[in-house]
Scaffold this active site. Structure first.
Site, short mmCIF file in Angstrom:
data_model
loop_
_atom_site.label_atom_id
_atom_site.label_comp_id
_atom_site.label_asym_id
_atom_site.label_seq_id
_atom_site.Cartn_x
_atom_site.Cartn_y
_atom_site.Cartn_z
N CYS A 103 0.84 -1.20 0.00
CA CYS A 103 0.00 0.00 0.00
C CYS A 103 0.87 1.25 0.00
O CYS A 103 1.81 1.37 0.80
CB CYS A 103 -0.92 0.01 1.22
SG CYS A 103 -1.94 1.50 1.37
N CYS B 274 -0.60 5.96 7.02
CA CYS B 274 -1.88 5.48 7.55
C CYS B 274 -1.67 4.60 8.77
O CYS B 274 -0.76 3.77 8.82
CB CYS B 274 -2.62 4.71 6.46
SG CYS B 274 -4.19 4.00 7.00
N GLU C 68 -26.62 -12.47 25.26
CA GLU C 68 -26.05 -11.26 24.66
C GLU C 68 -26.66 -10.03 25.33
O GLU C 68 -27.85 -10.02 25.65
CB GLU C 68 -26.35 -11.24 23.15
CG GLU C 68 -26.06 -9.95 22.43
CD GLU C 68 -24.59 -9.54 22.50
OE1 GLU C 68 -24.34 -8.34 22.77
OE2 GLU C 68 -23.72 -10.40 22.30
N ASP D 109 -26.68 -8.76 30.88
CA ASP D 109 -25.36 -8.16 31.07
C ASP D 109 -24.50 -9.16 31.85
O ASP D 109 -24.74 -9.42 33.03
CB ASP D 109 -25.49 -6.84 31.84
CG ASP D 109 -24.16 -6.13 32.02
OD1 ASP D 109 -23.11 -6.70 31.65
OD2 ASP D 109 -24.17 -5.01 32.54
N CYS E 144 -10.25 -11.76 21.69
CA CYS E 144 -9.61 -10.72 20.88
C CYS E 144 -8.55 -9.97 21.69
O CYS E 144 -8.02 -8.98 21.22
CB CYS E 144 -10.65 -9.75 20.34
SG CYS E 144 -11.62 -8.90 21.61
#
Length: 440
Positions: free
Chosen positions: A86, A92, A323, A350, A396
């Site tokens: 890129c 960026c 959820e 929650d 994550c």
């Protein structure tokens, strides 16, 4: 003879050099893709430098324990250094690893992940799941700025708040890239200047959509003009007005994406995985590891719109999804209905607080959880009380995964398998899947 090259530098918004140009031998790499060097016993982090390189750099931020430096020249490059694909890479802030060969990106991520999980796994135990390194991203949030009276569309710069105007993004899917260029051209008319906060582009099975987040209301005439543009470009356009949580639909209602033989609906502001190919591989791996059967009642925590819940329900006796977002629970229930499942239940709750629900009182054999970056520490005691034979943890954030997994191990579980999932190639981001088994 040593080669000398001069890398293109980033924005002037960074701290200015405060020391002389010095020579460094780089022997490590941080999770943020900064080279690690030592000079007179002090650690220096050099953005853009790679392990095995000899470089010239200039300190621009001095600290008590370490310094940060600007890369000036590469005297001896790494054999794994490649030309970024890129043209905006050095400016960026979206990508951090394009100057490193793809296989070495995976190796660097594996080294970092093993360091995070050092109390739980050995080097030999880490598996890897990956796919194509470019053209994978089906969702992108684009920033808006006004420069010299013109709207600028792009991403935030490296270590700065400056908006970098871009002409291409190699990690976007080809369809998103095309839509981005059309949008950039349309924005030159400046009719949304000062009222458009940012734009989210999204591609799914249904096509391409754009979510415009407004900072103030606009006229019906202007809205209609943009809807005409969207219709001509085959883009589904959504508006989100100021201080309104739910998107105001301009052209279409819910979106959908296919996952194997399943079709999952969602609202454009709902979370879905941005890498469709890796999401498919991740779900297949989760089914393989957890091996659901008709004897299993499975609890799917942080279930979203049912990305794992529905595939689990194909094989399990029953699946309970939990959820916090009401709109996503509604979408998950609709997904269960349209896909013909009668063994799926969804609860809005929650998970940072105690959950009292009759569904949890049945015997739950396995748990799958895919929490946000903060992890699921507040709910771990509830999981332990349920007593599942297996826990599949999708993370994550490796640091909170390590914390949570160490707690589960201390409470009677052991780690069976761990996989690094390269959901975001060209970046330093790492996703992890871990399977834990209850000790007998």
């Amino acid at each position: 003879m040593r080669r000398r090259t001069s890398p293109r530098r980033t924005t002037t918004s960074k701290p200015q050099p405060i020391g002389p140009i010095q020579t460094f031998e780089v022997d490590g790499l941080t999770h943020e893709a900064k080279g690690v060097a030592r000079l007179q016993g002090k650690v220096t982090f050099i953005e853009g430098a790679l392990p095995g390189e000899t470089v010239e750099a200039q300190v621009n931020k001095a600290g008590r324990r370490f310094d940060e430096a600007v890369l000036v020249n590469i005297i001896e490059p790494s054999v794994y250094r490649v030309e970024p694909s890129c043209q905006h890479f050095n400016l960026c802030g979206g990508c951090s690893f394009q100057h490193l060969a793809n296989e070495q990106q995976l190796s660097a991520k594996a080294d970092w992940l093993q360091g995070q999980l050092r109390n739980l796994i050995t080097t030999q135990e880490l598996e890897t799941l990956s796919d194509t390194p470019t053209g994978y991203r089906r969702r992108a949030r684009l920033a808006i700025d006004i420069k010299k009276g013109r709207m600028v569309l792009g991403f935030r710069g490296k270590a700065s708040k400056e908006i970098i105007s871009i002409d291409q993004c190699v990690v976007l899917t080809p369809n998103l890239q095309s839509t981005f260029l059309l949008l950039k051209l349309k924005l030159l008319e400046n009719d949304l200047a000062g009222v458009l906060g940012h734009v989210e582009l999204l591609e799914d099975t249904k096509g391409v959509s754009a979510l415009f987040r407004l900072t103030s209301p606009i006229s019906d005439e202007l809205k209609n003009a943009w809807e005409d543009w969207a219709e001509k470009g085959r883009v589904a356009l959504y508006w989100q007005a100021p201080k309104v949580g739910k998107a105001e639909v301009a052209l279409e209602k819910m979106r959908y994406y296919d996952l194997g033989d399943l079709r999952l609906k969602y609202h454009p502001q709902d979370f879905i995985q941005v890498n469709a190919a890796m999401n498919q591989k991740m779900v297949v791996q989760a089914m393989d590891w957890l091996n659901p059967s008709k004897q299993d009642v499975i609890l799917d925590l942080f279930c979203g719109v049912g990305n794992f819940s529905l595939p689990l329900a194909v094989h399990a006796q029953a699946v309970i999804g939990v959820e916090v977002q009401e709109t996503m629970v509604e979408a998950a229930r609709e997904n269960a209905r349209v896909n013909g499942f009668d063994n799926l239940s969804f609860v809005a709750a929650d998970l940072t607080k105690p959950v009292n629900n009759e569904l949890f009182k049945q015997t739950i054999t396995k748990v799958l959880l895919d929490p946000p970056r903060a992890g699921a520490f507040e709910f771990l005691d509830s999981i332990i009380k349920i007593g599942p034979t297996q826990i599949l943890y999708v993370s994550c954030n490796a640091s909170t995964l390590a914390r949570d997994a160490e707690y589960l191990v201390a409470k009677g579980y052991r780690v069976l398998r761990v996989s690094l999932m390269d959901m975001f190639p060209q970046t330093s981001h790492v996703e992890t899947m871990m399977l834990l088994q209850k000790k007998k």
